[in-house]
Scaffold this motif. Structure first.
Motif, PDB file in Angstrom:
ATOM      1  N   PHE A  58      29.163  -1.388  -7.039  1.00 46.06           N
ATOM      2  CA  PHE A  58      28.695  -2.123  -8.222  1.00 46.06           C
ATOM      3  C   PHE A  58      27.811  -1.225  -9.091  1.00 46.06           C
ATOM      4  CE2 PHE A  58      29.836  -6.207  -6.213  1.00 46.06           C
ATOM      5  CZ  PHE A  58      30.332  -6.877  -7.325  1.00 46.06           C
ATOM      6  N   ALA A  59      26.917  -0.467  -8.453  1.00 45.19           N
ATOM      7  CA  ALA A  59      26.014   0.411  -9.203  1.00 45.19           C
ATOM      8  C   ALA A  59      26.794   1.470  -9.955  1.00 45.19           C
ATOM      9  CB  ALA A  59      25.007   1.054  -8.252  1.00 45.19           C
ATOM     10  N   THR A  60      27.825   2.009  -9.340  1.00 48.06           N
ATOM     11  CA  THR A  60      28.638   3.036  -9.993  1.00 48.06           C
ATOM     12  C   THR A  60      29.397   2.464 -11.189  1.00 48.06           C
ATOM     13  OG1 THR A  60      28.897   4.170  -7.862  1.00 48.06           O
ATOM     14  CG2 THR A  60      30.409   4.794  -9.615  1.00 48.06           C
ATOM     15  N   ILE A  61      29.931   1.247 -11.017  1.00 46.94           N
ATOM     16  CA  ILE A  61      30.682   0.612 -12.108  1.00 46.94           C
ATOM     17  C   ILE A  61      29.755   0.289 -13.277  1.00 46.94           C
ATOM     18  CG2 ILE A  61      31.949  -1.468 -12.773  1.00 46.94           C
ATOM     19  CD1 ILE A  61      33.113  -1.495  -9.923  1.00 46.94           C
ATOM     20  N   PHE A  62      28.624  -0.353 -12.983  1.00 44.95           N
ATOM     21  CA  PHE A  62      27.665  -0.674 -14.049  1.00 44.95           C
ATOM     22  C   PHE A  62      27.143   0.594 -14.716  1.00 44.95           C
ATOM     23  CE2 PHE A  62      27.037  -4.993 -12.153  1.00 44.95           C
ATOM     24  CZ  PHE A  62      27.233  -5.722 -13.318  1.00 44.95           C
ATOM     25  N   GLY A  63      26.879   1.623 -13.929  1.00 41.27           N
ATOM     26  CA  GLY A  63      26.393   2.882 -14.484  1.00 41.27           C
ATOM     27  C   GLY A  63      27.399   3.521 -15.417  1.00 41.27           C
ATOM     28  N   SER A  64      28.661   3.488 -15.020  1.00 38.81           N
ATOM     29  CA  SER A  64      29.709   4.071 -15.869  1.00 38.81           C
ATOM     30  C   SER A  64      29.834   3.300 -17.181  1.00 38.81           C
ATOM     31  CB  SER A  64      31.041   4.054 -15.111  1.00 38.81           C
ATOM     32  OG  SER A  64      30.947   4.790 -13.905  1.00 38.81           O
ATOM     33  N   ILE A  65      29.754   1.961 -17.098  1.00 46.32           N
ATOM     34  CA  ILE A  65      29.834   1.144 -18.316  1.00 46.32           C
ATOM     35  C   ILE A  65      28.661   1.448 -19.246  1.00 46.32           C
ATOM     36  CG2 ILE A  65      29.747  -1.218 -19.209  1.00 46.32           C
ATOM     37  CD1 ILE A  65      31.207  -2.111 -16.649  1.00 46.32           C
ATOM     38  N   MET A  66      27.457   1.557 -18.680  1.00 47.46           N
ATOM     39  CA  MET A  66      26.283   1.837 -19.493  1.00 47.46           C
ATOM     40  C   MET A  66      26.366   3.223 -20.127  1.00 47.46           C
ATOM     41  SD  MET A  66      24.428  -0.823 -19.636  1.00 47.46           S
ATOM     42  CE  MET A  66      22.897  -0.190 -20.305  1.00 47.46           C
ATOM     43  N   TYR A  67      26.944   4.186 -19.416  1.00 46.96           N
ATOM     44  CA  TYR A  67      27.100   5.530 -19.975  1.00 46.96           C
ATOM     45  C   TYR A  67      28.026   5.493 -21.189  1.00 46.96           C
ATOM     46  CZ  TYR A  67      28.633  10.377 -20.380  1.00 46.96           C
ATOM     47  OH  TYR A  67      28.949  11.640 -20.856  1.00 46.96           O
ATOM     48  N   PRO A 115      24.340   9.354 -24.395  1.00 44.53           N
ATOM     49  CA  PRO A 115      23.188  10.257 -24.222  1.00 44.53           C
ATOM     50  C   PRO A 115      22.054  10.010 -25.211  1.00 44.53           C
ATOM     51  CG  PRO A 115      25.262  11.466 -24.168  1.00 44.53           C
ATOM     52  CD  PRO A 115      25.588  10.087 -24.619  1.00 44.53           C
ATOM     53  N   GLU A 116      22.384   9.516 -26.411  1.00 44.81           N
ATOM     54  CA  GLU A 116      21.341   9.328 -27.420  1.00 44.81           C
ATOM     55  C   GLU A 116      20.320   8.257 -27.021  1.00 44.81           C
ATOM     56  OE1 GLU A 116      25.012   6.933 -28.583  1.00 44.81           O
ATOM     57  OE2 GLU A 116      24.556   8.955 -27.848  1.00 44.81           O
ATOM     58  N   ASN A 117      20.669   7.387 -26.088  1.00 42.54           N
ATOM     59  CA  ASN A 117      19.754   6.341 -25.630  1.00 42.54           C
ATOM     60  C   ASN A 117      19.223   6.609 -24.216  1.00 42.54           C
ATOM     61  OD1 ASN A 117      19.898   4.782 -27.995  1.00 42.54           O
ATOM     62  ND2 ASN A 117      21.825   3.855 -27.314  1.00 42.54           N
ATOM     63  N   PRO A 153      18.306   0.151 -22.323  1.00 41.35           N
ATOM     64  CA  PRO A 153      19.413   0.015 -23.275  1.00 41.35           C
ATOM     65  C   PRO A 153      18.915  -0.394 -24.655  1.00 41.35           C
ATOM     66  CG  PRO A 153      19.355  -1.865 -21.780  1.00 41.35           C
ATOM     67  CD  PRO A 153      18.339  -0.889 -21.275  1.00 41.35           C
ATOM     68  N   GLN A 154      19.519   0.155 -25.683  1.00 38.52           N
ATOM     69  CA  GLN A 154      19.099  -0.106 -27.054  1.00 38.52           C
ATOM     70  C   GLN A 154      20.089  -0.977 -27.819  1.00 38.52           C
ATOM     71  OE1 GLN A 154      16.034   0.936 -28.012  1.00 38.52           O
ATOM     72  NE2 GLN A 154      15.842   1.775 -25.941  1.00 38.52           N
ATOM     73  N   THR A 155      21.356  -0.924 -27.454  1.00 42.52           N
ATOM     74  CA  THR A 155      22.372  -1.692 -28.177  1.00 42.52           C
ATOM     75  C   THR A 155      22.483  -3.096 -27.601  1.00 42.52           C
ATOM     76  OG1 THR A 155      24.180  -1.019 -26.704  1.00 42.52           O
ATOM     77  CG2 THR A 155      23.653   0.453 -28.534  1.00 42.52           C
ATOM     78  N   THR A 156      23.042  -3.988 -28.404  1.00 42.08           N
ATOM     79  CA  THR A 156      23.210  -5.377 -27.957  1.00 42.08           C
ATOM     80  C   THR A 156      24.150  -5.457 -26.769  1.00 42.08           C
ATOM     81  OG1 THR A 156      22.868  -6.158 -30.217  1.00 42.08           O
ATOM     82  CG2 THR A 156      23.910  -7.687 -28.660  1.00 42.08           C
ATOM     83  N   LEU A 157      25.259  -4.731 -26.843  1.00 41.34           N
ATOM     84  CA  LEU A 157      26.224  -4.750 -25.741  1.00 41.34           C
ATOM     85  C   LEU A 157      25.595  -4.177 -24.470  1.00 41.34           C
ATOM     86  CD1 LEU A 157      29.053  -5.334 -24.734  1.00 41.34           C
ATOM     87  CD2 LEU A 157      29.788  -3.088 -25.602  1.00 41.34           C
ATOM     88  N   GLY A 158      24.810  -3.113 -24.632  1.00 44.11           N
ATOM     89  CA  GLY A 158      24.136  -2.530 -23.477  1.00 44.11           C
ATOM     90  C   GLY A 158      23.155  -3.488 -22.841  1.00 44.11           C
ATOM     91  N   GLN A 159      22.457  -4.265 -23.652  1.00 45.62           N
ATOM     92  CA  GLN A 159      21.511  -5.241 -23.129  1.00 45.62           C
ATOM     93  C   GLN A 159      22.224  -6.376 -22.405  1.00 45.62           C
ATOM     94  OE1 GLN A 159      19.307  -6.230 -26.645  1.00 45.62           O
ATOM     95  NE2 GLN A 159      18.094  -4.344 -26.613  1.00 45.62           N
ATOM     96  N   ILE A 160      23.418  -6.726 -22.885  1.00 46.53           N
ATOM     97  CA  ILE A 160      24.217  -7.751 -22.194  1.00 46.53           C
ATOM     98  C   ILE A 160      24.636  -7.241 -20.823  1.00 46.53           C
ATOM     99  CG2 ILE A 160      26.403  -9.009 -22.219  1.00 46.53           C
ATOM    100  CD1 ILE A 160      26.137  -9.144 -25.286  1.00 46.53           C
ATOM    101  N   VAL A 161      25.102  -5.982 -20.779  1.00 51.33           N
ATOM    102  CA  VAL A 161      25.499  -5.382 -19.496  1.00 51.33           C
ATOM    103  C   VAL A 161      24.291  -5.289 -18.563  1.00 51.33           C
ATOM    104  CG1 VAL A 161      26.424  -3.312 -18.376  1.00 51.33           C
ATOM    105  CG2 VAL A 161      27.396  -4.094 -20.546  1.00 51.33           C
ATOM    106  N   ALA A 162      23.126  -4.913 -19.123  1.00 51.93           N
ATOM    107  CA  ALA A 162      21.910  -4.823 -18.317  1.00 51.93           C
ATOM    108  C   ALA A 162      21.534  -6.188 -17.745  1.00 51.93           C
ATOM    109  CB  ALA A 162      20.767  -4.266 -19.159  1.00 51.93           C
ATOM    110  N   SER A 163      21.683  -7.231 -18.550  1.00 56.24           N
ATOM    111  CA  SER A 163      21.394  -8.589 -18.079  1.00 56.24           C
ATOM    112  C   SER A 163      22.315  -8.967 -16.935  1.00 56.24           C
ATOM    113  CB  SER A 163      21.536  -9.588 -19.224  1.00 56.24           C
ATOM    114  OG  SER A 163      20.639  -9.287 -20.277  1.00 56.24           O
TER     115      SER A 163
END
Length: 272
Positions: free
Chosen positions: A159-168, A173-175, A201-211
């Motif tokens: 799960f950590a690898t999948i979420f990490g890849s999505i966040m990347y 790199p800019e965030n 995370p700075q983007t809306t989509l990134g914050q959704i994934v983080a949630s």
């Protein structure tokens, strides 16, 4: 056959029944705690700048004291190699070696914190050895659950690898998500509810994934607790099954039971 001196030293150093033996062990524990506290304070820069030399003297005083004690333990022990190879013998040796190594490798003296393991003798001094059985019960339960916990760990890693890849991909790199391993690191500290805040995370989509990652963390954190609870229950049942009644044959008595709760007869209790 030990000489009177060796026998007396053995009764004082290894025994806890005599008043002298109890006093020796308590003084030893106080000395260990004081040496560890001095070592901790020495690592504080402001304290070290003012009292560093005094702490060095303290450190070597305790090191020489424990070295003499270790030598005396070997001298008076009936089976010297058995003591040297025992758990306490190894800990006693490791509690003094770093000080001598620090003469050649600076900084290794902080490994003297291993001395704190010697405080485990307090169980023997204060007659708390019965609690060791409770610790063994916990250890047995954890060993029984090790395969299930390993599977759970692997699932969390996936799960950590999948979420990490999505966040990347989403943040980039800019965030702060400069690589997939760094993104996986962020995911691990997020799903374990630690959340250092060094990468966010700075983007809306990134914050959704983080949630989603956070909610997943809250969902899976109860799994190992459930696994261990189940193993505790099974271990308790296994211990109870050891207590049986020779009269009526009933099993499953409490491990503290002396009599059968069905026929009232004395039970075979290996825990007594």
């Amino acid at each position: 056959m030990m000489s009177p001196l060796r026998e007396r030293l053995y009764n004082i150093i290894f025994g806890t029944e005599s008043p002298a033996g109890k006093r020796f062990d308590l003084i030893l524990i106080y000395a260990i705690v004081l040496s560890v506290v001095a070592l901790m304070m020495d690592s504080v820069v402001s304290v070290n700048e003012r009292w560093g030399l005094a702490f060095r003297y303290f450190e070597w005083f305790f090191t020489l004291l424990f070295t003499i004690e270790y030598g005396v333990r070997i001298y008076c022990s009936p089976s010297r190699w058995l003591y040297i190879r025992s758990f306490y013998g190894i800990i006693d040796l490791l509690s003094i070696i770093p000080a001598y190594i620090s003469l050649f490798v600076p900084g290794t003296n902080y490994l003297l914190m291993l001395r704190l393991f010697r405080v485990l003798r307090v169980f023997r001094v204060l007659k708390l050895m019965r609690y060791i059985n409770e610790g063994n019960f916990l250890l047995r339960s954890m060993l029984q659950a090790r395969h299930k916990i390993l599977v759970f760990f692997m699932v969390v890693l996936v799960f950590a690898t999948i979420f990490g890849s999505i966040m990347y991909i989403v943040e980039g790199p800019e965030n702060g998500f400069t690589s997939i391993p760094r993104s996986v690191y962020w995911t691990i500290v997020t799903i374990t509810t630690v959340g250092y805040g060094d990468i966010t995370p700075q983007t809306t989509l990134g914050q959704i994934v983080a949630s989603a990652a956070m909610l997943t963390g809250y969902s899976i954190i109860v799994v190992p607790t459930g696994i261990l609870t189940a193993e505790f229950s099974q271990e308790i049942q296994r211990e109870r099954n050891l207590v049986s009644c020779p009269n009526c044959g009933k099993h499953g008595h409490d491990k503290r039971a002396s009599f059968c709760n069905r026929c009232g007869g004395a039970v075979n209790n290996p825990h007594h």
